[in-house]
Enzyme design. Structure first.
Site, PDB file in Angstrom:
ATOM      1  CG  HIS A 201      -2.161  -0.869   0.988  1.00 12.67           C
ATOM      2  ND1 HIS A 201      -2.401  -1.986   1.756  1.00 12.67           N
ATOM      3  CD2 HIS A 201      -3.162  -0.813   0.070  1.00 12.67           C
ATOM      4  CE1 HIS A 201      -3.522  -2.568   1.344  1.00 12.67           C
ATOM      5  NE2 HIS A 201      -3.993  -1.881   0.326  1.00 12.67           N
ATOM      6  CG  HIS A 301      -6.100  -0.903  -8.571  1.00 13.47           C
ATOM      7  ND1 HIS A 301      -7.074   0.055  -8.404  1.00 13.47           N
ATOM      8  CD2 HIS A 301      -5.871  -1.415  -7.339  1.00 13.47           C
ATOM      9  CE1 HIS A 301      -7.406   0.127  -7.131  1.00 13.47           C
ATOM     10  NE2 HIS A 301      -6.690  -0.749  -6.465  1.00 13.47           N
TER      11      HIS A 301
HETATM   12  O1  LIG Z   1      -4.241  -3.154  -4.763  1.00 16.58           O
HETATM   13  C1  LIG Z   1      -5.347  -2.813  -4.345  1.00 16.58           C
HETATM   14  O2  LIG Z   1      -6.426  -3.390  -4.608  1.00 16.58           O
HETATM   15  C2  LIG Z   1      -5.480  -1.552  -3.542  1.00 16.58           C
HETATM   16  O3  LIG Z   1      -4.221  -1.153  -3.045  1.00 16.58           O
HETATM   17  C3  LIG Z   1      -6.486  -1.703  -2.426  1.00 16.58           C
HETATM   18  O4  LIG Z   1      -6.001  -2.644  -1.503  1.00 16.58           O
HETATM   19  C4  LIG Z   1      -6.726  -0.376  -1.776  1.00 16.58           C
HETATM   20  O5  LIG Z   1      -7.214  -0.548  -0.512  1.00 16.58           O
HETATM   21  C5  LIG Z   1      -7.722   0.445  -2.548  1.00 16.58           C
HETATM   22  O6  LIG Z   1      -7.382   0.535  -3.888  1.00 16.58           O
HETATM   23  C6  LIG Z   1      -7.786   1.839  -1.945  1.00 16.58           C
HETATM   24  O7  LIG Z   1      -8.400   2.707  -2.827  1.00 16.58           O
HETATM   25 MG   LIG Z   2      -2.627  -1.957  -4.217  1.00 18.88          MG
END
Ligand SMILES: O=C(O)[C@H](O)[C@@H](O)[C@H](O)[C@H](O)CO
Ligand SMILES: [Mg+2]
Length: 393
Positions: A201, A301
């Site tokens: 993170h 993501h």
């Molecule tokens: O890799 C991921 O999926 C992200 O880091 C999440 O874990 C976060 O909590 C989210 O995107 C916050 O906005």
């Molecule tokens: Mg992440």
């Protein structure tokens, strides 16, 4: 008579009394309607500042309304021209991204084509996923192991998790040992045939991130995600020179030039753009091509809602440099699956690629109305919004 965008509605939906962190308990769904009454669906980032994002969508609508939704490049450029800060503004870019996604949905529906057909056709019929969000309330190694065992038994061949508790900026020997015990417990229970990915993170200084890499590399993670603070490019370069382990990042990129900075600097092995804040489908496809030119694979993501999830699967189906797809699907609140009539289930660790026109799913508009949320998003001063619930311990 040219079809034009007649309205853009930002619909905040979520749990009245959220049980999950904001980014899990709220979604910002964008409905774009045209002069012919056609509807396209998009999604913006709900992590924090839900109010400002909704206001940014209203601002962007002042440019997009009245324009032809087919002209996605010109429309994005027009917002860029008017907004002045778009390249530096998360709110501005996620607003445009959401309207862009809805525009592509409209185009696909009008042509009777799923988006993958507009993006190069099928490179794959199924999309391999890794699970995230599966470890709520896990603290001890045994907690992580028990939950990981269940996820692997569901057929997932990849699990991502953040084993660092409430450490931030730096981590001490105790924290390293706690993280190592959690990762060891997961690796021991899933075996070598399942990929594990370590989520940081973006919260450590380079020295701590390097110490973490030294402590965890024996468990052979597929990648270390966001090991250092996202603005620390020098720190990331130092990490790359010392850690000898693969890096993935990209969820916070807000444009093509952002992606180029990391690619031309050799600062990552896998790139993780987010279609809801990179600039929609229009920019995401350019980031994919740029990554391909640098020999970098893509692992989008995908941590928010069902519209983001659906459009991401469409891109996964087409792109040549696909690595693996993040999925919270089975660990979402039920309403997120219900919003798209559970049309993108994870089957044996994969998404089947929907072939419905546009983003490939239909929206339960009755439920959308029932879930409309008002007021500021859920905020927990004890646990940052980006933490999987109950693990900031
Ligand atoms: O890799 C991921 O999926 C992200 O880091 C999440 O874990 C976060 O909590 C989210 O995107 C916050 O906005
Ligand atoms: Mg992440």
């Amino acid at each position: 008579m040219t079809e034009t965008i007649s309205s853009v509605d930002a619909i905040v939906v979520g749990e009245k009394n959220p049980t999950a962190a904001t980014w899990a308990g709220v979604s910002i769904i964008v409905k774009v309607t045209t002069s012919r009454g056609a509807v396209g669906w998009g999604e913006a980032v709900p992590t924090l500042r839900v109010g400002p994002v909704v206001e940014a969508i209203k601002e962007a609508a002042r440019v997009y309304v009245g324009r032809d939704p087919h002209n996605v490049e010109a429309n994005l450029r027009e917002w860029y021209k008017h907004d002045f800060y778009m390249a530096r503004s998360f709110e501005s870019t996620t607003a445009a991204s959401a309207i862009d996604i809805a525009s592509w949905d409209l185009i696909g529906k009008e042509l009777g084509a799923p988006l993958y057909e507009l993006l190069g056709g099928r490179s794959r019929d199924k999309v391999r996923v890794y699970a995230n969000g599966w470890y709520s309330d896990a603290v001890s190694p045994a907690d992580f192991a028990e939950k990981a065992r269940k996820v692997a038994a569901m057929g997932y061949t990849g699990l991502k998790f953040d084993p660092f508790g409430k450490y931030f900026d730096w981590i001490d020997e105790k924290g390293l040992e706690e993280a190592r015990a959690r990762v060891k417990a997961v690796r021991d229970v899933v075996g070598d045939g399942v990929d594990i990915m370590i989520e940081h993170h973006g919260r450590f200084n380079p020295n701590s991130a390097i110490a973490i890499a030294d402590a965890l590399s024996e468990f052979n993670p597929l990648f270390m995600e966001e090991p250092v603070h996202p603005e620390d490019l020098d720190g990331l370069a130092k990490y790359r020179s010392r850690a000898g382990i693969k890096v993935a990042l990209g969820e916070r990129l807000i444009g093509l030039k952002d992606a180029l900075t990391y690619l031309e600097g050799g600062l990552l092995d896998f790139i993780q753009p987010d279609i809801t804040n990179i600039g929609g489908v229009t920019i995401a496809r350019k980031v994919v091509a740029l990554a391909e030119a640098y020999g970098v694979e893509v692992a989008f993501h995908n941590a928010f809602g069902p519209i983001q999830n659906a459009v991401t699967i469409q891109m996964d189906a087409a792109i040549p440099n696909f690595l693996i797809q993040e999925s919270f699907y089975d660990f979402w609140p039920q309403w997120k699956r219900d919003l798209v009539n559970n049309e993108t289930p994870v089957v044996n660790g994969h998404y089947e690629v929907p072939s419905k026109p546009g983003i490939g799913v239909s929206i339960n508009e009755k439920l959308l109305e029932e879930l409309r949320a008002a007021g500021p998003e859920y905020f927990n001063p004890e646990e940052p919004v980006w933490v999987v619930r109950g693990t900031w311990k």
